[in-house]
Write an enzyme that holds these catalytic residues in place. Structure first.
Site, mmCIF file in Angstrom:
data_model
loop_
_atom_site.group_PDB
_atom_site.id
_atom_site.type_symbol
_atom_site.label_atom_id
_atom_site.label_comp_id
_atom_site.label_asym_id
_atom_site.label_seq_id
_atom_site.Cartn_x
_atom_site.Cartn_y
_atom_site.Cartn_z
ATOM 1 N N SER A 105 -5.461 -37.127 7.539
ATOM 2 C CA SER A 105 -4.106 -36.783 7.122
ATOM 3 C C SER A 105 -3.264 -38.052 7.007
ATOM 4 O O SER A 105 -3.642 -38.992 6.306
ATOM 5 C CB SER A 105 -3.504 -35.765 8.103
ATOM 6 O OG SER A 105 -2.321 -35.196 7.566
ATOM 7 N N GLU B 215 -8.390 -35.308 -0.342
ATOM 8 C CA GLU B 215 -7.929 -33.959 -0.002
ATOM 9 C C GLU B 215 -6.437 -34.058 0.244
ATOM 10 O O GLU B 215 -5.867 -35.146 0.218
ATOM 11 C CB GLU B 215 -8.664 -33.436 1.240
ATOM 12 C CG GLU B 215 -8.514 -34.306 2.478
ATOM 13 C CD GLU B 215 -7.321 -33.921 3.342
ATOM 14 O OE1 GLU B 215 -6.981 -32.726 3.431
ATOM 15 O OE2 GLU B 215 -6.699 -34.818 3.920
ATOM 16 N N HIS C 294 -7.896 -30.701 5.696
ATOM 17 C CA HIS C 294 -7.022 -29.779 6.401
ATOM 18 C C HIS C 294 -7.509 -28.338 6.396
ATOM 19 O O HIS C 294 -6.754 -27.436 6.759
ATOM 20 C CB HIS C 294 -5.617 -29.836 5.789
ATOM 21 C CG HIS C 294 -4.884 -31.112 6.052
ATOM 22 N ND1 HIS C 294 -5.096 -32.254 5.308
ATOM 23 C CD2 HIS C 294 -3.944 -31.426 6.973
ATOM 24 C CE1 HIS C 294 -4.296 -33.223 5.754
ATOM 25 N NE2 HIS C 294 -3.587 -32.744 6.760
#
Length: 311
Positions: free
Chosen positions: A118, A216, A281
């Site tokens: 992230s 992502e 995620h």
């Protein structure tokens, strides 16, 4: 310049000390404690840095001040008793603290394992560019996926302790080619919005040429994802990329809409693209080594590392 393989740190062994840091947002106390218990169950000795439990006094989305978060990272990395540094969570904040860490001191320290995803993408890029070090895009100790999903835990544990057993990475059940083909390159990537946000900064990677790009994201609507990918295309950052591996797109809207954007922006690169690989995620977050030479087979849904992620 084509990407070259990066230095791989050594694998973990029972009894190793691992440092837990929070370079981004504040960490829920109960999740942090539960994650530490999992690490102890792996016969690791987790140590929590002094500011991991902090919250910024004015900006509640940050886990402590920028200086404190940077100091924790530097301290953990430079501690010779620590074999790995694992992030507690993402959120937002790495871009505020990354330049405050003492990269000269960290460069002088021995290589060690670094894990996160992230917002931590900005640190993966920093370790690659500033230290020439391979890292692990993987789950963080204070996140719900790590606490509740067995496959997520098993993927990280195998990578840390027995990396040769996960040298051929298989996507989840929905993995399929978006663009067929095989490609060879060095893995890089993470959260695509963080990669785009890094462009133009003093230590940004100049391009993904020769790389297998793993991307992502979360909570990015289709038009915002279009903007992010278009920025990378306009900046010529994707010129020469060897292949693309797509992970999860949680809370980004209906997948068919997201897929249309991905196909539109990436399909014209003329390289293999595989989708739904199962990292990021989503409900399962497979550990993906960064900085390691590999072969992508989009049709088979595999990413095969030339060497184990850790030595």
């Amino acid at each position: 310049m084509t990407l070259e393989p990066l230095t791989r740190p050594r694998r973990l062994r029972a009894g190793d000390r691992v440092a837990v840091v929070a370079p981004s947002g504040p960490v829920p106390e109960d999740r942090l404690d539960a994650g530490l218990d999992i690490l102890r169950g792996w016969d690791l000795d987790p140590v929590v840095l002094p500011h991991v439990r902090d919250t910024h006094p004015e900006l509640g989305y940050l886990g402590g001040t920028d200086e404190a978060r940077a100091r924790d990272l530097t301290q953990a990395w430079c501690d010779p008793s620590v074999s790995a540094v694992i992030c507690a969570r993402g959120g937002y904040g790495v871009q505020r603290m990354v330049d405050l860490a003492d990269w000269d001191a960290m460069r002088a320290a021995a290589p060690k394992v670094f894990v996160g995803y992230s917002d931590i993408t900005a640190l993966h890029e920093a370790f690659a560019v500033r230290l020439g070090l391979a890292t692990l895009h993987g789950p963080m100790t204070g996140t719900e996926t790590f606490l509740k999903d067995a496959r997520t835990q098993d993927s990280l544990r195998a990578t840390l302790f027995e990396p040769e057993t996960v040298q051929q990475l298989h996507g989840l059940g929905d993995t399929r080619p978006m663009v067929s083909g095989r490609a060879r390159g060095v893995t890089l990537g993470g959260c695509v919005s963080l990669i785009a946000a890094d462009l133009g900064t003093p230590h940004a990677r100049p391009s993904a040429r020769g790389g297998l790009l793993l991307i992502e994201d979360v909570e990015e609507e289709n038009y915002r994802l279009d903007r992010i990918l278009t920025q990378l295309l306009r900046a010529e950052w994707l010129d020469g990329v060897a292949g693309v591996v797509l992970g999860s797109w949680a809370q980004c809207g209906p997948y068919e809409q997201i897929r249309a954007v991905l196909a539109d922006r990436l399909g014209g690169l003329g390289v293999p693209v595989v989708e739904e690989f199962g990292f990021g995620h989503g409900p399962t977050n497979l550990t993906m080594p960064l900085g390691v030479p590999a072969v992508l087979d989009a049709d088979a849904g595999t990413l095969t590392l030339d060497v184990p992620a850790l030595v």
